[in-house]
Design an enzyme around this catalytic site. Structure first.
Site, PDB file in Angstrom:
ATOM      1  N   ARG A  34      34.889  45.786  15.545  1.00 41.10           N
ATOM      2  CA  ARG A  34      34.872  47.191  15.977  1.00 41.10           C
ATOM      3  C   ARG A  34      34.910  48.156  14.791  1.00 41.10           C
ATOM      4  O   ARG A  34      34.290  49.215  14.844  1.00 41.10           O
ATOM      5  CB  ARG A  34      36.040  47.463  16.923  1.00 41.10           C
ATOM      6  CG  ARG A  34      35.805  46.827  18.272  1.00 41.10           C
ATOM      7  CD  ARG A  34      36.930  47.131  19.227  1.00 41.10           C
ATOM      8  NE  ARG A  34      36.606  46.640  20.544  1.00 41.10           N
ATOM      9  CZ  ARG A  34      37.503  46.211  21.422  1.00 41.10           C
ATOM     10  NH1 ARG A  34      38.774  46.211  21.111  1.00 41.10           N
ATOM     11  NH2 ARG A  34      37.129  45.789  22.609  1.00 41.10           N
ATOM     12  N   LYS A 217      33.737  36.080  39.791  1.00 42.42           N
ATOM     13  CA  LYS A 217      33.827  36.570  41.171  1.00 42.42           C
ATOM     14  C   LYS A 217      32.730  37.562  41.520  1.00 42.42           C
ATOM     15  O   LYS A 217      32.370  38.410  40.705  1.00 42.42           O
ATOM     16  CB  LYS A 217      35.165  37.267  41.377  1.00 42.42           C
ATOM     17  CG  LYS A 217      36.336  36.334  41.329  1.00 42.42           C
ATOM     18  CD  LYS A 217      37.600  37.126  41.461  1.00 42.42           C
ATOM     19  CE  LYS A 217      38.805  36.203  41.566  1.00 42.42           C
ATOM     20  NZ  LYS A 217      40.027  36.973  41.541  1.00 42.42           N
ATOM     21  N   GLY A 373      31.822  41.807  28.133  1.00 40.01           N
ATOM     22  CA  GLY A 373      32.850  40.767  28.017  1.00 40.01           C
ATOM     23  C   GLY A 373      32.347  39.388  27.687  1.00 40.01           C
ATOM     24  O   GLY A 373      31.854  39.146  26.587  1.00 40.01           O
ATOM     25  N   GLY A 396      33.836  47.504  29.741  1.00 41.24           N
ATOM     26  CA  GLY A 396      33.933  48.317  30.960  1.00 41.24           C
ATOM     27  C   GLY A 396      32.957  49.478  30.970  1.00 41.24           C
ATOM     28  O   GLY A 396      32.366  49.813  31.999  1.00 41.24           O
TER      29      GLY A 396
HETATM   30  P1  AMP Z   1      34.025  37.585  34.498  1.00 40.49           P
HETATM   31  O1  AMP Z   1      35.184  38.125  33.704  1.00 40.49           O
HETATM   32  O2  AMP Z   1      34.078  37.886  35.954  1.00 40.49           O
HETATM   33  O3  AMP Z   1      32.688  37.905  33.851  1.00 40.49           O
HETATM   34  O4  AMP Z   1      34.184  36.014  34.464  1.00 40.49           O
HETATM   35  C1  AMP Z   1      34.130  35.262  33.296  1.00 40.49           C
HETATM   36  C2  AMP Z   1      34.826  33.973  33.551  1.00 40.49           C
HETATM   37  O5  AMP Z   1      34.193  33.297  34.615  1.00 40.49           O
HETATM   38  C3  AMP Z   1      34.796  33.035  32.376  1.00 40.49           C
HETATM   39  O6  AMP Z   1      36.092  32.901  31.869  1.00 40.49           O
HETATM   40  C4  AMP Z   1      34.302  31.716  32.972  1.00 40.49           C
HETATM   41  O7  AMP Z   1      35.061  30.606  32.574  1.00 40.49           O
HETATM   42  C5  AMP Z   1      34.484  31.944  34.466  1.00 40.49           C
HETATM   43  N1  AMP Z   1      33.591  31.081  35.262  1.00 40.49           N
HETATM   44  C6  AMP Z   1      32.271  30.960  35.184  1.00 40.49           C
HETATM   45  N2  AMP Z   1      31.823  30.028  36.037  1.00 40.49           N
HETATM   46  C7  AMP Z   1      32.899  29.550  36.690  1.00 40.49           C
HETATM   47  C8  AMP Z   1      33.098  28.550  37.684  1.00 40.49           C
HETATM   48  N3  AMP Z   1      32.071  27.866  38.182  1.00 40.49           N
HETATM   49  N4  AMP Z   1      34.350  28.303  38.092  1.00 40.49           N
HETATM   50  C9  AMP Z   1      35.389  28.992  37.587  1.00 40.49           C
HETATM   51  N5  AMP Z   1      35.280  29.956  36.642  1.00 40.49           N
HETATM   52  C10 AMP Z   1      34.037  30.231  36.200  1.00 40.49           C
END
Ligand code: AMP
Length: 416
Positions: A34, A217, A373, A396
């Site tokens: 950064r 999610k 992220g 974000g």
């Molecule tokens: P996000 O912060 O929502 O972008 O999610 C990122 C996280 O999703 C990472 O830490 C990944 O390890 C997790 N992730 C990706 N695929 C899967 C999966 N099939 N099961 C559980 N976690 C997952």
């Protein structure tokens, strides 16, 4: 006004930077990306013959002084990169003399702005449900304005180069801009690049446009998915959200991450894609594991038929091929969120296939933006960050911009 059109000779510029760098327990910087990101703007101001007043937040001190989050810890590093001695103001509200005496080529760093609650402008220690909350908020907003005015008084030009906080209406990111006329406020180079990258994705689209949304999610990505639905040709949904879709279609997903309360939403997304003529691409097979661990036993199976006790942790070979075939001919690409638990080395193949396909498309002239992220961590892990068009620094803020929201930090300067 743009930074390139302004000659800073003889001017004092107050620059909002994002120096919220990670520190170890001894206060050493563990990743200075950064700080390096802000250097083009800072060097331009100094080499024009201007002086610099730098302001930033660090961590979440919640309006109180916290020595562990003092920006004095990064003073030396900033000085090293700028090739200048950096003066330090222990209290960002009491820097009048230091600022007044600043000479061309000199640099003053202000202490963590968030040691004052006025920076964020939120009343602290009072619940939103408290009847006195509204009055407290009004009072805090008035104090925030005074705080911003004080910061503005140190300088005659304001530059915002902190994209990471551009989605917040804080004193230093937005409110302060009201105290400068349009000829004396501007975005820094980093902000300009980020805004341009978002414009490439949302306005100057070359087709086919493929968005790849992954991560854990569907619920956290829904705003973006819906906004992109009007724009993309292909929408790849991968990672953990695969299993919410599989479940919604009547599949058996074993122990896979699945949002049972979002099954209707998944069906709604599928219907919307159909209605809009968007090619929605979901995984068909996965690499399932018998534990959430890098060393788990694995098997490839259909996402619709995962055995009890097993969970899908990565995209399967058929899916990886489908993703690559969709991405490679694209001319505009957005990637947010990994296709598997890429932190475990044995479950990186899906994300790797996506990264490789994006690199290939970029070589063929596509504009590719990776951001928000974990996908950034992913391209860094694969050593491919230099082979995509743009890697965004603003988690974000980037996501909110892609959702179509106006960023207060940008609006305060450009008046949009
Ligand atoms: P996000 O912060 O929502 O972008 O999610 C990122 C996280 O999703 C990472 O830490 C990944 O390890 C997790 N992730 C990706 N695929 C899967 C999966 N099939 N099961 C559980 N976690 C997952």
């Amino acid at each position: 006004m743009t930074i390139d059109d302004f000659n800073f000779k003889g001017h004092k510029a107050i620059v909002r930077v994002d120096f919220n760098v990670p520190l170890d327990e001894n206060g050493n910087i563990t990743d200075d990306t950064r700080i390096r990101g802000a250097l083009p703007t800072l060097k331009k101001i100094l080499s024009d013959g201007g002086s610099l007043i730098l302001m930033s937040h660090m961590g979440k001190p919640k309006g109180k002084v916290n020595p562990k989050l003092s920006l004095s810890q990064i003073k030396e590093t900033v000085g090293k990169y700028l090739g200048a001695d950096v003066q330090f103001a222990n209290d960002c509200m009491a820097a009048d003399d230091l600022a007044a005496n600043l000479q061309p080529g000199q640099v003053l760093l202000l202490e963590n702005l968030r040691f004052y609650p006025e920076e964020e402008g939120k009343p602290m220690g009072i619940e939103k449900t408290d009847p006195a909350y509204d009055a407290a908020k009004k009072e805090m907003k008035a104090r925030q304005k005074d705080f911003a005015q004080k910061l503005a008084s140190y300088a005659d030009v304001y530059v915002n180069d902190a994209f990471g906080t551009a989605h917040r209406r804080h004193a230093s990111t937005a409110v302060i801009a009201d105290f400068f006329d349009t000829d004396h406020k501007m975005l820094g180079y980093l902000m300009e690049k980020e805004v341009k990258a978002v414009d490439n994705i949302l306005k100057d689209i070359r087709r086919p446009f493929t968005a790849i949304m992954g991560g854990s999610k569907v619920s956290t990505k829904i705003g973006i998915i819906m906004n992109l639905m009007d724009k993309v040709d292909n929408l790849i949904l991968c990672g953990g959200m695969t299993y919410t879709f599989a479940r919604a279609m009547g599949g058996k997903v074993g122990n896979s991450i699945c949002e049972e309360d979002k099954l209707d939403l998944a069906l709604e997304i599928m219907a919307k894609a159909k209605e809009k003529g968007v090619n929605l691409v979901l995984g068909s097979d996965c690499v399932a594991a018998d534990a959430f661990s890098n060393d788990a036993n694995t098997q490839v199976c259909s996402v619709m038929d995962i055995p009890e006790g097993w969970e899908g942790l990565d995209a399967g070979p058929e899916t990886r091929k489908l993703f690559a075939e969709t991405i490679e001919p694209s001319k505009t690409i957005l990637w947010n969120g990994p296709a598997g638990v890429f932190e475990f080395d044995n479950f990186t193949a899906g994300s790797r296939a996506i990264a490789d396909a994006i690199v290939k498309a970029t070589k063929n002239g596509a504009f590719s933006l990776v951001g928000g992220g974990d996908s950034v961590a992913c391209v860094n892990k694969f050593g491919l960050a230099d082979e995509v068009s743009y890697v965004s620094t603003g988690g974000g803020a980037l996501l909110e911009a892609i959702e179509g929201k106006v960023l207060p930090g940008v609006a305060a300067i450009k008046g949009e």
